[in-house]
Design a protein around this motif. Structure first.
Motif, PDB file in Angstrom:
ATOM      1  N   ARG A   1       0.789  -1.227   0.000  1.00 37.37           N
ATOM      2  CA  ARG A   1       0.000   0.000   0.000  1.00 37.37           C
ATOM      3  C   ARG A   1       0.835   1.298   0.000  1.00 37.37           C
ATOM      4  N   PRO A   2       1.861   1.422   0.910  1.00 41.73           N
ATOM      5  CA  PRO A   2       2.619   2.684   0.923  1.00 41.73           C
ATOM      6  C   PRO A   2       3.305   2.949  -0.425  1.00 41.73           C
ATOM      7  N   ALA A   3       3.840   1.895  -1.043  1.00 35.79           N
ATOM      8  CA  ALA A   3       4.517   2.066  -2.333  1.00 35.79           C
ATOM      9  C   ALA A   3       3.495   2.438  -3.409  1.00 35.79           C
ATOM     10  N   PHE A   4       2.304   1.830  -3.326  1.00 39.81           N
ATOM     11  CA  PHE A   4       1.256   2.133  -4.312  1.00 39.81           C
ATOM     12  C   PHE A   4       0.880   3.611  -4.240  1.00 39.81           C
ATOM     13  N   GLU A   5       0.749   4.115  -2.998  1.00 41.40           N
ATOM     14  CA  GLU A   5       0.391   5.535  -2.859  1.00 41.40           C
ATOM     15  C   GLU A   5       1.493   6.420  -3.428  1.00 41.40           C
TER      16      GLU A   5
ATOM     17  N   LYS B   1      -1.984  -6.828  -7.935  1.00 35.78           N
ATOM     18  CA  LYS B   1      -1.145  -7.825  -8.616  1.00 35.78           C
ATOM     19  C   LYS B   1       0.261  -7.829  -8.054  1.00 35.78           C
ATOM     20  N   SER B   2       0.921  -8.993  -8.172  1.00 36.20           N
ATOM     21  CA  SER B   2       2.306  -9.119  -7.721  1.00 36.20           C
ATOM     22  C   SER B   2       3.219  -8.312  -8.644  1.00 36.20           C
ATOM     23  N   ILE B   3       4.430  -8.043  -8.192  1.00 37.39           N
ATOM     24  CA  ILE B   3       5.391  -7.314  -9.027  1.00 37.39           C
ATOM     25  C   ILE B   3       5.610  -8.058 -10.341  1.00 37.39           C
ATOM     26  N   LYS B   4       5.743  -9.378 -10.238  1.00 40.25           N
ATOM     27  CA  LYS B   4       5.990 -10.194 -11.430  1.00 40.25           C
ATOM     28  C   LYS B   4       4.857 -10.015 -12.452  1.00 40.25           C
TER      29      LYS B   4
ATOM     30  N   VAL C   1       3.462  -6.615 -21.969  1.00 43.15           N
ATOM     31  CA  VAL C   1       2.373  -6.770 -22.953  1.00 43.15           C
ATOM     32  C   VAL C   1       1.991  -5.402 -23.529  1.00 43.15           C
ATOM     33  N   LEU C   2       2.018  -4.385 -22.678  1.00 43.25           N
ATOM     34  CA  LEU C   2       1.657  -3.031 -23.127  1.00 43.25           C
ATOM     35  C   LEU C   2       2.799  -2.352 -23.869  1.00 43.25           C
ATOM     36  N   ASP C   3       3.912  -3.073 -24.025  1.00 45.67           N
ATOM     37  CA  ASP C   3       5.073  -2.568 -24.757  1.00 45.67           C
ATOM     38  C   ASP C   3       5.723  -1.363 -24.059  1.00 45.67           C
ATOM     39  N   ALA C   4       5.770  -1.409 -22.715  1.00 41.07           N
ATOM     40  CA  ALA C   4       6.414  -0.313 -21.986  1.00 41.07           C
ATOM     41  C   ALA C   4       7.898  -0.280 -22.321  1.00 41.07           C
ATOM     42  N   ARG C   5       8.460   0.924 -22.319  1.00 41.43           N
ATOM     43  CA  ARG C   5       9.888   1.064 -22.642  1.00 41.43           C
ATOM     44  C   ARG C   5      10.722   0.968 -21.376  1.00 41.43           C
ATOM     45  N   VAL C   6      10.116   1.408 -20.271  1.00 41.67           N
ATOM     46  CA  VAL C   6      10.875   1.461 -19.030  1.00 41.67           C
ATOM     47  C   VAL C   6       9.935   1.210 -17.843  1.00 41.67           C
ATOM     48  N   ALA C   7      10.475   0.550 -16.813  1.00 46.12           N
ATOM     49  CA  ALA C   7       9.675   0.330 -15.607  1.00 46.12           C
ATOM     50  C   ALA C   7      10.309   1.071 -14.435  1.00 46.12           C
ATOM     51  N   VAL C   8       9.451   1.707 -13.641  1.00 50.19           N
ATOM     52  CA  VAL C   8       9.888   2.369 -12.408  1.00 50.19           C
ATOM     53  C   VAL C   8       9.341   1.500 -11.278  1.00 50.19           C
ATOM     54  N   ILE C   9      10.240   0.883 -10.525  1.00 49.41           N
ATOM     55  CA  ILE C   9       9.768  -0.106  -9.558  1.00 49.41           C
ATOM     56  C   ILE C   9       9.968   0.392  -8.127  1.00 49.41           C
ATOM     57  N   VAL C  10       8.896   0.391  -7.361  1.00 46.57           N
ATOM     58  CA  VAL C  10       8.989   0.735  -5.942  1.00 46.57           C
ATOM     59  C   VAL C  10       8.451  -0.452  -5.142  1.00 46.57           C
ATOM     60  N   GLY C  11       9.370  -1.317  -4.691  1.00 41.70           N
ATOM     61  CA  GLY C  11       9.002  -2.441  -3.843  1.00 41.70           C
ATOM     62  C   GLY C  11       9.280  -2.071  -2.389  1.00 41.70           C
ATOM     63  N   GLU C  12       9.077  -3.051  -1.501  1.00 39.40           N
ATOM     64  CA  GLU C  12       9.316  -2.741  -0.081  1.00 39.40           C
ATOM     65  C   GLU C  12      10.769  -2.374   0.174  1.00 39.40           C
TER      66      GLU C  12
ATOM     67  N   GLU D   1      13.006  -1.033  -1.949  1.00 33.04           N
ATOM     68  CA  GLU D   1      13.304   0.312  -2.457  1.00 33.04           C
ATOM     69  C   GLU D   1      12.748   1.375  -1.503  1.00 33.04           C
ATOM     70  N   LEU D   2      11.547   1.101  -1.010  1.00 30.46           N
ATOM     71  CA  LEU D   2      10.902   2.054  -0.109  1.00 30.46           C
ATOM     72  C   LEU D   2      11.748   2.252   1.151  1.00 30.46           C
ATOM     73  N   SER D   3      12.251   1.141   1.694  1.00 31.47           N
ATOM     74  CA  SER D   3      13.031   1.271   2.939  1.00 31.47           C
ATOM     75  C   SER D   3      14.370   1.961   2.682  1.00 31.47           C
ATOM     76  N   LYS D   4      14.941   1.763   1.454  1.00 31.23           N
ATOM     77  CA  LYS D   4      16.219   2.419   1.139  1.00 31.23           C
ATOM     78  C   LYS D   4      16.027   3.852   0.632  1.00 31.23           C
ATOM     79  N   GLY D   5      14.766   4.216   0.364  1.00 33.66           N
ATOM     80  CA  GLY D   5      14.485   5.565  -0.166  1.00 33.66           C
ATOM     81  C   GLY D   5      14.956   5.740  -1.602  1.00 33.66           C
ATOM     82  N   VAL D   6      14.945   4.653  -2.379  1.00 30.00           N
ATOM     83  CA  VAL D   6      15.346   4.759  -3.798  1.00 30.00           C
ATOM     84  C   VAL D   6      14.223   4.257  -4.704  1.00 30.00           C
ATOM     85  N   ILE D   7      14.493   4.351  -5.977  1.00 34.82           N
ATOM     86  CA  ILE D   7      13.561   3.842  -6.991  1.00 34.82           C
ATOM     87  C   ILE D   7      14.392   2.969  -7.934  1.00 34.82           C
ATOM     88  N   ALA D   8      13.868   1.819  -8.330  1.00 31.20           N
ATOM     89  CA  ALA D   8      14.600   0.995  -9.309  1.00 31.20           C
ATOM     90  C   ALA D   8      14.070   1.307 -10.698  1.00 31.20           C
TER      91      ALA D   8
END
Ligand code: AMP
Length: 425
Positions: A338-342, A366-369, A377-388, A390-397
């Protein structure tokens, strides 16, 4: 049982996956026509029926049997436009364009047209055209300029081997005599012609020359042809059209059977054909119509124009080896918990306002996977990932889907890094 409702016969949905190609093609149309000094005009998709009856001609197939005509709630007879020229000419006169700039106008349009034709491959009841009208010029350079514009458009779209067919159908000075000669000849051959062509002998004899029926085609090989009967003025005009096309290296072939059947069509007729379209092989058609504007108003203004069938054009572009569809600019925001989703919900808004194209899974279920799978499927060029983590380290993948490289970045860097990836080739 509820009856299934589907789209109307002869119409179709153009789906999101085809949209990039449509947008690109429409953009090239706007760019090329713009380079030739043409401005876009948008007219209504329906008009008073009388406009088309006068502007296309009652003896034409379009008016005779192909119009979508209806009576509206105010008892007016209205028609869904079957072509663009009549509307453009109406607008040109209605807005008094003839009295500006000495009557000269360069107008183009893009949009849907409606004809009640028998649907088949490449032929629809709602189809799209891009067209241009060059009003106010009687000189042959105008005809050549229009052909050149059409040719340039097709070159820019990646076509290499298309040829322009050209012809001249004469003018009110020479056509009546020619028509008599043709009718006399056709009557002699009547029994060998298709029923449609037999009917046309009285109604619209010139049209017999461009009949698509294979037997008609054979019969008319020896028929009198308009270019053999041009008056000196038309002959000189035609010679000059060809000369100017030669000068600017636009390849053409003379097709003496190419006609535009109505009286206000004068002199030059041209068409672009493509072998791979089969029976419906006309990609674009146009010509001069010096006597059309006069049908609507008190002034006679010479004009020349053409229309390209966008549906057929796009089908053909798909078969070109070099179609280069724009690379995706889609940024997928992926989160876990939830916190990452927000956080990505807010980030999505920030990025979208800045003009980034952003997708994230609104359900947050849905799971990260799973989200990564959908992003691909949507042909995204780049993903910005905020998992637990990343959230604890204060970064974004950040994961670049083209290179498959993933690295952690700080929140402040995000716009810069995204731009680097999206603008790279
Ligand atoms: P026209 O206005 O008849 O000269 O047509 C110009 C171009 O529009 C043609 O060369 C075709 O490419 C296209 N076109 C005309 N009618 C249809 C149709 N029913 N479905 C798809 N394209 C069409």
């Amino acid at each position: 049982l509820k009856q299934k409702i589907q789209c109307v016969r002869g119409t179709r949905d153009i789906l999101p996956e085809d949209m990039p190609l449509w947008h690109r093609t429409e953009q090239v149309v706007r760019d090329v026509f713009g380079c030739f000094g043409f401005s876009e005009i948008r007219t209504p998709v329906f008009e008073n029926t009388a406009l088309f009856e006068r502007g296309i001609g009652a003896s034409s197939d379009i008016v005779g049997k192909e119009m979508y005509t209806f009576i509206d709630r105010g008892e007016r007879s209205l028609t869904l436009r079957p072509e663009g020229t009549a509307s453009v000419v109406r607008a040109y006169l209605e807005h008094k364009m003839p009295y500006r700039d000495l009557g000269q106008a360069r107008l183009f349009y893009l949009g849907p047209m409606f004809r009640y034709e028998r649907p088949q491959a490449g032929r629809f009841r709602q189809f799209y055209q891009a067209g241009a009208e060059l009003l106010g010029f009687e000189n042959p350079e105008a005809d050549s300029e229009c052909v050149a514009m059409l040719y340039t458009l097709l070159l820019k779209l990646g076509f290499k081997e298309l040829k322009v067919d050209i012809n001249s159908v004469g003018c009110p000075a020479c056509r009546p005599d020619f028509n008599k000669t043709l009718v006399t000849w056709l009557i002699k051959k009547k029994d060998f012609l298709s029923l449609d062509s037999q009917r046309r002998i009285d109604l619209n004899p010139l049209r017999v020359l461009d009949s698509k029926d294979s037997q008609d085609k054979e019969v008319v090989q020896t028929a009198p042809k308009p270019i053999e009967h041009l008056c000196p003025g038309c002959l000189e005009h035609f010679e000059n059209v060809k000369r100017f096309l030669d000068k600017i290296k636009v390849p053409y072939v003379i097709n003496p059977f190419l006609v535009r059947g109505l009286d206000y069509y004068t002199r030059t007729a041209f068409e672009i054909l493509s072998g791979s379209l089969g029976a419906q092989n006309a990609l674009a058609g146009g010509g001069r119509y010096d006597n059309l504007v006069g049908q609507f108003g008190s002034v006679e203004i010479p004009a020349v124009g053409f229309a390209v069938g966008m549906d057929r054009l796009i089908e053909l572009i798909k078969s070109l080896p070099s179609v280069e569809i724009k690379k995706s600019k889609l940024v997928a925001l992926i989160s876990q918990g939830r916190p990452a989703f927000e956080k990505i919900f807010i980030l999505a808004q920030q990025l979208r306002v800045k003009g980034f194209e952003v997708w994230f899974d609104t359900s947050n279920k849905k799971s990260i996977k799973n989200q990564m799978k959908q992003a691909s499927v949507l042909d995204a060029r780049v993903a910005v990932i905020v998992g637990e983590e990343e959230l604890s380290k204060g970064v974004i993948a950040l994961k670049d889907f083209s290179s498959q490289i993933q690295k952690d970045i700080s929140c402040e860097e995000i716009e810069l890094r995204l731009k680097e990836i999206l603008n790279a080739n």
